[in-house]
Motif scaffolding. Structure first.
Motif, PDB file in Angstrom:
ATOM      1  N   TRP A  73      49.533  45.931  45.376  1.00  0.00           N
ATOM      2  CA  TRP A  73      49.337  45.525  44.181  1.00  0.00           C
ATOM      3  C   TRP A  73      47.647  45.658  44.385  1.00  0.00           C
ATOM      4  N   SER A  74      47.126  45.074  45.307  1.00  0.00           N
ATOM      5  CA  SER A  74      46.130  44.675  45.767  1.00  0.00           C
ATOM      6  C   SER A  74      45.049  45.566  45.316  1.00  0.00           C
ATOM      7  N   LEU A  75      45.262  46.686  45.906  1.00  0.00           N
ATOM      8  CA  LEU A  75      44.730  47.729  46.319  1.00  0.00           C
ATOM      9  C   LEU A  75      44.435  48.107  44.334  1.00  0.00           C
ATOM     10  N   PHE A  76      45.363  49.152  43.559  1.00  0.00           N
ATOM     11  CA  PHE A  76      45.565  49.323  42.796  1.00  0.00           C
ATOM     12  C   PHE A  76      45.194  48.336  41.887  1.00  0.00           C
ATOM     13  N   LEU A  77      45.211  47.082  42.102  1.00  0.00           N
ATOM     14  CA  LEU A  77      44.279  46.298  40.550  1.00  0.00           C
ATOM     15  C   LEU A  77      42.853  46.441  40.991  1.00  0.00           C
ATOM     16  N   ALA A  78      42.847  45.882  42.382  1.00  0.00           N
ATOM     17  CA  ALA A  78      41.198  45.939  42.410  1.00  0.00           C
ATOM     18  C   ALA A  78      40.555  47.142  41.963  1.00  0.00           C
ATOM     19  N   SER A  79      40.936  48.687  42.405  1.00  0.00           N
ATOM     20  CA  SER A  79      40.557  50.350  42.226  1.00  0.00           C
ATOM     21  C   SER A  79      40.743  49.717  40.115  1.00  0.00           C
ATOM     22  N   THR A  80      42.294  49.385  39.797  1.00  0.00           N
ATOM     23  CA  THR A  80      41.742  49.563  38.293  1.00  0.00           C
ATOM     24  C   THR A  80      40.573  49.016  37.735  1.00  0.00           C
ATOM     25  N   ALA A  81      40.721  47.576  38.450  1.00  0.00           N
ATOM     26  CA  ALA A  81      39.190  47.195  37.797  1.00  0.00           C
ATOM     27  C   ALA A  81      37.566  47.408  37.722  1.00  0.00           C
ATOM     28  N   PRO A 168      29.899  39.906  35.831  1.00  0.00           N
ATOM     29  CA  PRO A 168      28.378  40.516  36.023  1.00  0.00           C
ATOM     30  C   PRO A 168      27.640  40.422  37.351  1.00  0.00           C
ATOM     31  N   PHE A 169      29.233  41.106  37.968  1.00  0.00           N
ATOM     32  CA  PHE A 169      28.851  41.680  39.253  1.00  0.00           C
ATOM     33  C   PHE A 169      28.741  43.103  39.240  1.00  0.00           C
ATOM     34  N   MET A 170      29.272  43.456  38.592  1.00  0.00           N
ATOM     35  CA  MET A 170      29.280  45.489  38.414  1.00  0.00           C
ATOM     36  C   MET A 170      28.013  45.788  37.490  1.00  0.00           C
ATOM     37  N   LEU A 171      27.583  44.617  36.423  1.00  0.00           N
ATOM     38  CA  LEU A 171      27.076  44.880  35.338  1.00  0.00           C
ATOM     39  C   LEU A 171      25.451  44.202  36.168  1.00  0.00           C
ATOM     40  N   ILE A 217      31.303  48.118  45.680  1.00  0.00           N
ATOM     41  CA  ILE A 217      31.839  47.891  46.144  1.00  0.00           C
ATOM     42  C   ILE A 217      31.987  45.714  46.159  1.00  0.00           C
ATOM     43  N   LEU A 218      30.693  45.495  45.302  1.00  0.00           N
ATOM     44  CA  LEU A 218      30.947  43.920  44.983  1.00  0.00           C
ATOM     45  C   LEU A 218      32.123  44.055  44.325  1.00  0.00           C
ATOM     46  N   THR A 219      32.690  43.832  43.062  1.00  0.00           N
ATOM     47  CA  THR A 219      34.215  43.832  42.356  1.00  0.00           C
ATOM     48  C   THR A 219      34.513  44.446  43.350  1.00  0.00           C
ATOM     49  N   PHE A 220      35.281  45.386  44.012  1.00  0.00           N
ATOM     50  CA  PHE A 220      36.400  45.728  44.716  1.00  0.00           C
ATOM     51  C   PHE A 220      36.400  45.058  45.590  1.00  0.00           C
ATOM     52  N   ILE A 221      35.310  44.648  46.273  1.00  0.00           N
ATOM     53  CA  ILE A 221      36.322  43.218  47.536  1.00  0.00           C
ATOM     54  C   ILE A 221      36.203  42.195  46.874  1.00  0.00           C
ATOM     55  N   LEU A 222      35.937  41.634  45.630  1.00  0.00           N
ATOM     56  CA  LEU A 222      35.770  40.475  44.813  1.00  0.00           C
ATOM     57  C   LEU A 222      37.701  40.538  44.329  1.00  0.00           C
ATOM     58  N   VAL A 260      47.159  36.906  60.812  1.00  0.00           N
ATOM     59  CA  VAL A 260      46.956  39.076  60.681  1.00  0.00           C
ATOM     60  C   VAL A 260      46.835  39.637  59.315  1.00  0.00           C
ATOM     61  N   LEU A 261      47.488  38.469  58.260  1.00  0.00           N
ATOM     62  CA  LEU A 261      47.004  39.522  56.103  1.00  0.00           C
ATOM     63  C   LEU A 261      45.889  39.769  56.772  1.00  0.00           C
ATOM     64  N   SER A 262      45.248  38.208  56.581  1.00  0.00           N
ATOM     65  CA  SER A 262      43.393  38.424  56.635  1.00  0.00           C
ATOM     66  C   SER A 262      43.165  39.011  57.317  1.00  0.00           C
ATOM     67  N   VAL A 263      43.698  39.545  59.109  1.00  0.00           N
ATOM     68  CA  VAL A 263      42.616  40.568  59.532  1.00  0.00           C
ATOM     69  C   VAL A 263      43.067  42.086  58.751  1.00  0.00           C
ATOM     70  N   MET A 264      44.532  42.959  58.581  1.00  0.00           N
ATOM     71  CA  MET A 264      44.757  43.820  58.022  1.00  0.00           C
ATOM     72  C   MET A 264      43.763  43.462  56.550  1.00  0.00           C
ATOM     73  N   LEU A 265      43.818  43.104  55.679  1.00  0.00           N
ATOM     74  CA  LEU A 265      42.501  42.614  54.084  1.00  0.00           C
ATOM     75  C   LEU A 265      41.368  42.897  54.445  1.00  0.00           C
ATOM     76  N   ILE A 266      40.782  42.168  55.688  1.00  0.00           N
ATOM     77  CA  ILE A 266      38.863  42.689  55.972  1.00  0.00           C
ATOM     78  C   ILE A 266      39.131  43.781  56.687  1.00  0.00           C
ATOM     79  N   GLY A 267      39.902  44.061  57.167  1.00  0.00           N
ATOM     80  CA  GLY A 267      40.089  45.764  58.090  1.00  0.00           C
ATOM     81  C   GLY A 267      39.998  46.645  56.720  1.00  0.00           C
ATOM     82  N   LEU A 268      40.744  46.781  56.161  1.00  0.00           N
ATOM     83  CA  LEU A 268      41.213  47.144  54.984  1.00  0.00           C
ATOM     84  C   LEU A 268      39.276  47.456  53.979  1.00  0.00           C
ATOM     85  N   SER A 269      38.960  45.877  53.579  1.00  0.00           N
ATOM     86  CA  SER A 269      37.908  45.664  53.153  1.00  0.00           C
ATOM     87  C   SER A 269      36.125  47.544  53.565  1.00  0.00           C
TER      88      SER A 269
END
Lengths: 289, 357
Positions: A73-81, A168-171, A217-222, A260-269
């Motif tokens: 869901w995080s990946l999907f929502l971030a990509s869509t956004a 603003p981070f995209m604009l 990248i900025l808006t995706f990570i955020l 663990v979840l944080s490390v995996m999220l950081i790794g994914l980004s």
């Protein structure tokens, strides 16, 4: 030193000297916590100590569990956004960089102004608008006898929140990216027969790619690490990974699992950013190499 | 039919105004097919506006641009059969040399294999190594970038190729070499070239005809020799480097008098109704010291300084009233004088030019 001058030992490079405060700050504020999170991820479950015997136990249990749904869901929502943000912001950024002239400053001010208000307050504003019998639903019912009651607490409302908050981070990266395209290159392309669309496709888009990449990248990570949008506008619709991380640290009091979840999220980004930068060479695009 | 074939590009009363300011004013001009025509003028003379009108990046306020009988006024830049080499070259930094050259062909939907063949042929024609095809444009030197820009314009196969001072940023020696090379390419391709520059010297080397611009208008049009030997006024004469200019008034038939009292001089031709104007003598036709004796036109001044110009020596003589006169001699006939001595300068009547303004 050939001179053997004793005082030369004390002559520290002024650049390094000036970098000390920032380095200390980064060490304490960034590298330290990151190292602690990584350390905790190898500790036994539910411990608050960093001095236990390290193991991969937490990683195994997280992978076995259903957290992949939250990651999805995080990946999907971030990509869509990010895609929607790009489509919304590019024309706007183009106008600000090339067309609006002095009015661009006014637009900039109007976009920056809401940033002075807390993100959560602004999101609650959207709740009032989208709520059943809220501003939008109520007005539509009153004016046109149409109901729009099911808008809040849905996936699209989360995307709306992400797009709204991270605009603003995209604009602004796009504005600077588009400003970097020299007018003479567009004139040259036109002179060589290119139509307005071909100029955009062949010259403007590729040359504004550094701005697009940074904004993306900025808006995706955020968005990937966002929490409030899904909680406030999404309700129980979906659980994003940042929500799981927060629960693990607070409600469940299981720091190693949260780590663990944080490390995996950081790794994914990290992987996403690394892959993008490897595929697209910014220096080459803007011709520095 | 012959007349029609000769006029390739025609400008009729071409005018461009920016608000109150007239950048190009009522320009009439005919350029023949295959001609190398150069517009020369100082900055602000309207030559850049003129070329922007010709390629379609600006629209004229009034007047017509006619190419081979077709009015081009309302044709946008990307639909005109002309193309330009920009002052900053405007090479695409995100494309390599080959892709830059192929750009107009890609836009014209030419097949990739044909494009590549054409790009290779152009690299060869412009004396660039074939392996430059894959080189980044920013890895190229100034001279190489010039050639790439020219190759890209030639790939478009334009009816007319325009040049907006592309050589101005280069160092002197490279510029000199590329001026000749450009003229050679003009000879090889047989295309019509229209070039703008602020350097009359550059124009002289390359052009079949030159048009001198001042304040948005064409002051004089002619071959390099006509511009050099028969300048229509002081502005044109002084544009071609250093000249000696004396303000004179008529003093009889084929005679003028310097208004500062430097002397009375004979001329070979006089404009109609001449009363007052300028006598122009180029430094290289002036004789100095003993060589001046016996000439009908003589002035006297103090030998102030000398300058070595390579193939020539230049001498500065100061008149009693403080004017500076220049004399140039080839190295094998140098003047051997002492600074501060009074010397004679002389010239033949046929070596001076008399203009009214």
């Amino acid at each position: 030193m050939a001179t053997g001058n004793k005082s030369s030992i004390w002559r520290i490079n002024p650049g390094r000297l000036a970098a000390i405060p920032a380095s200390v700050f980064l060490l304490i504020g960034f590298a330290g916590p990151l190292a602690m999170v990584i350390g905790y991820s190898f500790m036994p479950a539910h411990t608050f100590s960093l001095l236990q015997v390290p193991s991969l136990e937490n990683y195994v249990s997280v992978v076995a569990d259903s957290y992949y749904i939250s990651f999805f869901w995080s990946l999907f929502l971030a990509s869509t956004a990010v895609v929607i943000l790009f489509l919304v912001c590019y024309p706007m950024a183009y106008g600000m960089a090339k067309i609006f002239g002095p009015w661009a400053n006014l637009v900039t001010a109007l976009i920056i102004l809401p940033l002075l208000i807390s993100e959560n307050i602004r999101l609650f504003g959207w709740v009032l608008i989208l709520l059943k019998n809220g501003i939008l639903d109520g007005s539509l019912k009153y004016l046109f006898d149409v109901s729009a009651s099911g808008l809040l607490y849905t996936v699209p409302s989360i995307v709306l929140g992400l797009v709204y908050v991270y605009l603003p981070f995209m604009l602004f990266p796009l504005v600077s990216g588009i400003s970097m395209v020299p007018e003479s290159l567009k004139d040259a392309a036109s002179d060589l027969g290119a139509s307005r669309w071909e100029i955009f496709w062949e010259v403007e888009l590729p040359l504004s790619m550094p701005g697009i990449m940074i904004g993306g990248i900025l808006t995706f990570i955020l968005s990937l690490g966002s929490l409030a949008e899904a909680k406030i506008l999404g309700g129980q619709a979906v659980v994003m990974i940042a929500d799981d991380i927060e629960s693990a640290f607070t409600f469940a009091q299981n720091w190693p699992k949260g780590s663990v979840l944080s490390v995996m999220l950081i790794g994914l980004s990290g992987v996403v950013v690394f892959l993008l930068f490897r595929r697209i060479d910014l220096d080459q695009i803007i011709g520095r190499r | 039919m012959k007349d029609k074939a000769e006029t390739f590009l025609e400008l009729k009363g071409l005018t461009k105004k920016f608000g109150e300011f007239t950048a190009v004013s009522e320009v009439d001009l005919q350029i023949a097919e295959g001609e190398f025509f150069t517009l020369v003028g100082p900055s602000g003379s309207g030559k850049t506006t003129m070329i922007r009108l010709l390629v379609g990046m600006d629209l004229p306020t009034s007047g017509d641009i006619i190419l081979k009988g077709t009015r081009l006024n309302d044709v946008p830049a990307n639909k005109r059969p002309t193309c330009m080499v920009f002052q900053n070259l405007a090479l695409f930094p995100h494309r390599n040399v080959g892709e830059n050259i192929e750009f107009p062909l890609k836009i014209a939907k030419v097949a990739p294999a044909v494009r590549r063949e054409r790009a290779m042929a152009l690299l060869e024609q412009l004396h660039l190594p074939l392996d430059f095809y894959d080189k980044g444009v920013n890895q190229c030197s100034g001279g190489e970038r010039q050639r790439v820009a020219l190759a890209r314009a030639l790939a478009f196969d334009p009816e007319i190729l325009f040049f907006d001072e592309p050589l101005s940023a280069l160092d002197f020696r490279l510029r000199k070499a590329l001026e000749k090379e450009l003229k050679d390419i003009h000879r090889e391709t047989g295309k019509t070239f229209v070039y703008i520059t602020h350097s009359l010297e550059e124009a002289m080397v390359m052009s079949d005809r030159i048009g001198i611009m001042k304040d948005g208008a064409l002051v004089q049009i002619g071959t390099p020799n006509e511009i050099y030997n028969k300048p229509i006024n002081k502005f044109v004469a002084q544009f071609m480097g250093e000249v000696n200019t004396l303000e004179v008034e008529a003093a009889g038939d084929m005679t003028v008098r310097d208004i500062k009292g430097e002397g009375t001089f004979e001329v070979k031709s006089m404009p109609d109704q001449f009363s007052r104007g300028y006598l122009i003598v180029r430094p290289e036709v002036m004789k100095l010291g003993p060589a001046a004796s016996g000439l009908p036109n003589i002035m006297h001044g103090k030998f102030f300084n000398d300058y070595a110009l390579g193939s020539r020596m230049q001498y500065q003589i100061r008149s009693p009233s403080g004017d500076q006169w220049l004399v140039e001699r080839l190295q094998d006939e140098v003047f051997d004088g002492t600074f501060g001595d009074t010397v004679a300068l002389g010239w033949r009547p046929e070596d001076s030019i008399l203009v009214s303004e």
